[in-house]
Structures are given as C-alpha cells and as structure tokens.
Design a protein around this motif. Structure first.
Motif, PDB file in Angstrom:
ATOM      1  N   VAL A   1      -5.191   2.040  42.977  1.00  0.00           N
ATOM      2  CA  VAL A   1      -6.092   2.381  41.871  1.00  0.00           C
ATOM      3  C   VAL A   1      -7.416   2.892  42.423  1.00  0.00           C
ATOM      4  N   THR A   2      -7.788   4.115  42.021  1.00  0.00           N
ATOM      5  CA  THR A   2      -9.044   4.716  42.474  1.00  0.00           C
ATOM      6  C   THR A   2      -9.863   5.176  41.281  1.00  0.00           C
ATOM      7  N   GLY A   3     -11.092   5.552  41.589  1.00  0.00           N
ATOM      8  CA  GLY A   3     -11.930   6.197  40.599  1.00  0.00           C
ATOM      9  C   GLY A   3     -11.622   7.684  40.536  1.00  0.00           C
ATOM     10  N   PRO A   4     -12.403   8.442  39.721  1.00  0.00           N
ATOM     11  CA  PRO A   4     -12.106   9.863  39.508  1.00  0.00           C
ATOM     12  C   PRO A   4     -12.739  10.801  40.521  1.00  0.00           C
ATOM     13  N   GLN A   5     -13.574  10.268  41.429  1.00  0.00           N
ATOM     14  CA  GLN A   5     -14.266  11.119  42.401  1.00  0.00           C
ATOM     15  C   GLN A   5     -14.372  10.396  43.737  1.00  0.00           C
TER      16      GLN A   5
ATOM     17  N   LYS B   1      -2.419   7.740  34.444  1.00  0.00           N
ATOM     18  CA  LYS B   1      -0.968   7.644  34.278  1.00  0.00           C
ATOM     19  C   LYS B   1      -0.555   6.319  33.637  1.00  0.00           C
ATOM     20  N   VAL B   2      -1.212   5.239  34.051  1.00  0.00           N
ATOM     21  CA  VAL B   2      -0.817   3.915  33.556  1.00  0.00           C
ATOM     22  C   VAL B   2      -1.416   3.609  32.191  1.00  0.00           C
ATOM     23  N   THR B   3      -2.699   3.956  32.006  1.00  0.00           N
ATOM     24  CA  THR B   3      -3.400   3.544  30.783  1.00  0.00           C
ATOM     25  C   THR B   3      -3.465   4.633  29.724  1.00  0.00           C
ATOM     26  N   GLY B   4      -3.249   5.893  30.133  1.00  0.00           N
ATOM     27  CA  GLY B   4      -3.320   6.984  29.167  1.00  0.00           C
ATOM     28  C   GLY B   4      -4.702   7.550  28.962  1.00  0.00           C
ATOM     29  N   ARG B   5      -5.682   7.103  29.757  1.00  0.00           N
ATOM     30  CA  ARG B   5      -7.030   7.680  29.647  1.00  0.00           C
ATOM     31  C   ARG B   5      -7.630   7.833  31.043  1.00  0.00           C
ATOM     32  N   PRO B   6      -8.594   8.741  31.200  1.00  0.00           N
ATOM     33  CA  PRO B   6      -9.164   8.998  32.526  1.00  0.00           C
ATOM     34  C   PRO B   6      -9.899   7.789  33.078  1.00  0.00           C
ATOM     35  N   ALA B   7      -9.990   7.738  34.400  1.00  0.00           N
ATOM     36  CA  ALA B   7     -10.757   6.673  35.054  1.00  0.00           C
ATOM     37  C   ALA B   7     -12.238   6.841  34.760  1.00  0.00           C
ATOM     38  N   ARG B   8     -12.942   5.721  34.686  1.00  0.00           N
ATOM     39  CA  ARG B   8     -14.385   5.727  34.444  1.00  0.00           C
ATOM     40  C   ARG B   8     -15.124   6.208  35.698  1.00  0.00           C
ATOM     41  N   SER B   9     -16.209   6.940  35.498  1.00  0.00           N
ATOM     42  CA  SER B   9     -16.967   7.502  36.612  1.00  0.00           C
ATOM     43  C   SER B   9     -18.005   6.510  37.128  1.00  0.00           C
ATOM     44  N   PHE B  10     -18.496   6.772  38.345  1.00  0.00           N
ATOM     45  CA  PHE B  10     -19.562   5.932  38.884  1.00  0.00           C
ATOM     46  C   PHE B  10     -20.844   6.119  38.074  1.00  0.00           C
ATOM     47  N   ALA B  11     -21.079   7.328  37.573  1.00  0.00           N
ATOM     48  CA  ALA B  11     -22.264   7.542  36.731  1.00  0.00           C
ATOM     49  C   ALA B  11     -22.214   6.639  35.505  1.00  0.00           C
TER      50      ALA B  11
ATOM     51  N   VAL C   1      -8.620  10.561  45.877  1.00  0.00           N
ATOM     52  CA  VAL C   1      -8.572  10.303  44.434  1.00  0.00           C
ATOM     53  C   VAL C   1      -7.139  10.419  43.926  1.00  0.00           C
ATOM     54  N   LEU C   2      -6.700   9.405  43.187  1.00  0.00           N
ATOM     55  CA  LEU C   2      -5.389   9.403  42.549  1.00  0.00           C
ATOM     56  C   LEU C   2      -5.562   9.284  41.037  1.00  0.00           C
ATOM     57  N   ASP C   3      -4.534   9.701  40.307  1.00  0.00           N
ATOM     58  CA  ASP C   3      -4.602   9.644  38.838  1.00  0.00           C
ATOM     59  C   ASP C   3      -3.893   8.417  38.279  1.00  0.00           C
ATOM     60  N   THR C   4      -3.838   7.340  39.065  1.00  0.00           N
ATOM     61  CA  THR C   4      -3.129   6.128  38.645  1.00  0.00           C
ATOM     62  C   THR C   4      -3.640   5.593  37.316  1.00  0.00           C
ATOM     63  N   VAL C   5      -4.953   5.517  37.166  1.00  0.00           N
ATOM     64  CA  VAL C   5      -5.520   4.946  35.942  1.00  0.00           C
ATOM     65  C   VAL C   5      -5.043   5.718  34.720  1.00  0.00           C
TER      66      VAL C   5
END
Length: 279
Positions: A181-185, A251-261, A245-249
């Motif tokens: 599990v990673t973030g978007p950036q 793919k699993v949850t159906g919404r983009p990963a939250r950003s550090f900002a 960066v992976l798109d795990t979040v």
C-alpha cells in the motif's frame, strides 16, 4: 458483522477502527487499558493482551473478522503467541483475518499465511504520520533538519491503510492476497516540507545534514545503533518498493489514495507555533 481490531490504539489500528465504522460494521477495539482508551461513539472497547492469548477469548466471541499486528508489549517484540491466538479465532468462528506487516518475517504473519482463514497481509510503506517527528522543530524554529533530502518516499496516509484492511475484512475476494500500500506520489523531503509550510501558513526551512551530522544527532537523542544503521541504509538508497507508487488503494477501495498535501492540511495544527507539544 463483528470485527475485532487489535493494536487499536496504534497509528494504523485507529484508522482500521474508523474505516470499519464508516462501513457500518460493529467494531471491537482491543486495548490493554480500556479505561484510558478513547474511540468514536459506537466502538465497543474491550480489554486484552496479545501476549496473553487467553485474555482474547471474550473479545473474540461472536467475531467474524480479526485485524492483527505482529508485535506486542511495551518493547514491541515479535509476538510468539500466534498459534494460540489463531486457534481461539477459529474456535470463535472468525472467517477473515488481516495482518499488518511488521517490516520483516514474524511468527504472527507466518502463522496467518499458513492458516485456513481468508487472510490478507497489508504491507504499507512509510506512514505519512512519520512527518509528525518534525513537528517540535517546526513549531519552535520553523526548521527541519534531515540527511539525504532528495530521497524519495511513496508514503501512505494511515486512513488508506485502514481502508484497505477494512475492505479485506468485510468483502470477499481478498483471501490469500498481499497488498503493498502506497500513497499517490513519490515525494522528497523538500516536497514534504513545502506541503507542510503551505498547510500551516508559514514556510518551513529545510537544512540538509551530512551523514556524519545525522549520526551525531541521532546518537545524541539516544537512538539505538541498529535503528541508526537501518535509517542510514534506507535513506541513502531507498528500496524500490518504498519509492514506487502503486494503485493498490484505488483498486481495493474504489477511490484514489489520499495525498500528503491532504494529510498536511489535516494535521496543520501540529506544526503551528501555538500548538501544544501533544498535538
């Protein structure tokens, strides 16, 4: 469904609890000290200790899902009670199990992988919450002092880790899966301090330490030598899984990963001069 979350007062455990609540589940939060634990309304707080498996039997009664950590006790030593805990879970009727990867091979994770449960290993990279280590220096001086400031990290929001675990605990199709599990950036230290500065409304100065200065600083703080060696190793040459960066979040949850900002905005108060040390 009733889902028991162990390590519920931890950085990730709290997010697992919150994400399960958002999904409308009945959540039991396990803690060694229920009287001091604070959770949202609707959470059933129960006492128990992973180092004392028998203490978990009442908490597991009627549970269909179980979230596990791999370390226990005041010193966070690897748990050696996996077999007893999993036997109790099976007896209670637990069907789905998630385990938070502890950074290496552990008896708990090994036992979970070998079990007949619909298990999922959740393997997050660096937590965004690690940036809170900078809060005292930012509050007092507006400064972050770090070595290897151009190192990359695909750090992940703790709520996204919790969300991945919550889906695996409540939906079919995740048994036998290992989710990195990673973030978007992938962000540098410079990127992170810039985001914190924008969130708190005041610039953050970044001072790059040499490796020798970092060693001196960490030793002065009483940091163990094995931890220092680990930090130097991963900061100097971050492994690909920590900066990819992976798109795990999604793919699993159906919404983009939250950003550090977004994380920085949520925690901006912790970095402002008027914040209390406990912020």
């Amino acid at each position: 469904m009733t889902i028991l979350v162990t390590g519920a007062t931890g950085t990730v455990g709290r997010r697992v609890v919150e994400q399960l609540l958002e999904r409308g589940e009945h959540v039991r939060a396990l803690t060694r000290d229920p009287e001091r634990a604070e959770f949202p309304a609707g959470v059933e707080v129960v006492g128990g200790d992973l180092e004392d498996p028998a203490s978990l039997a009442p908490a597991l009664r009627g549970a269909t899902g179980l979230h596990l950590i791999t370390f226990g006790g005041a010193l966070f030593a690897p748990l050696e009670t996996a077999d007893e805990i999993l036997a109790l879970a099976e007896e209670a009727g637990v069907r789905r199990v998630t385990v938070l990867h502890g950074g290496g091979e552990t008896p708990m994770e090994t036992a979970v992988r070998a079990s007949d449960f619909a298990w999922t290993v959740v393997m997050p990279v660096e937590f965004m919450a690690n940036a809170l280590e900078w809060a005292p220096g930012i509050r007092s001086e507006g400064v972050v002092r770090e070595p290897f400031v151009d190192r990359l990290s695909a750090m992940v929001h703790e709520s996204d880790i919790g969300a991945v675990a919550a889906v695996a605990l409540t939906e079919d199709g995740h048994g036998g899966q290992e989710y990195l599990v990673t973030g978007p950036q992938a962000l540098t230290v410079r990127d992170k301090t810039t985001a914190i500065g924008a969130a708190r409304g005041a610039d953050v100065e970044l001072v790059e330490l040499t490796e020798e200065q970092a060693l001196e600083t960490w030793r002065g703080q009483g940091m163990p030598e094995d931890v220092i060696a680990f930090l130097i190793d991963v900061y100097r040459d971050t492994p690909p899984e920590g900066r990819t960066v992976l798109d795990t979040v999604e793919k699993v949850t159906g919404r983009p990963a939250r950003s550090f900002a977004q994380w920085a905005e949520e925690h901006a108060h912790a970095f402002r001069a008027e914040a209390s040390p406990e912020a």
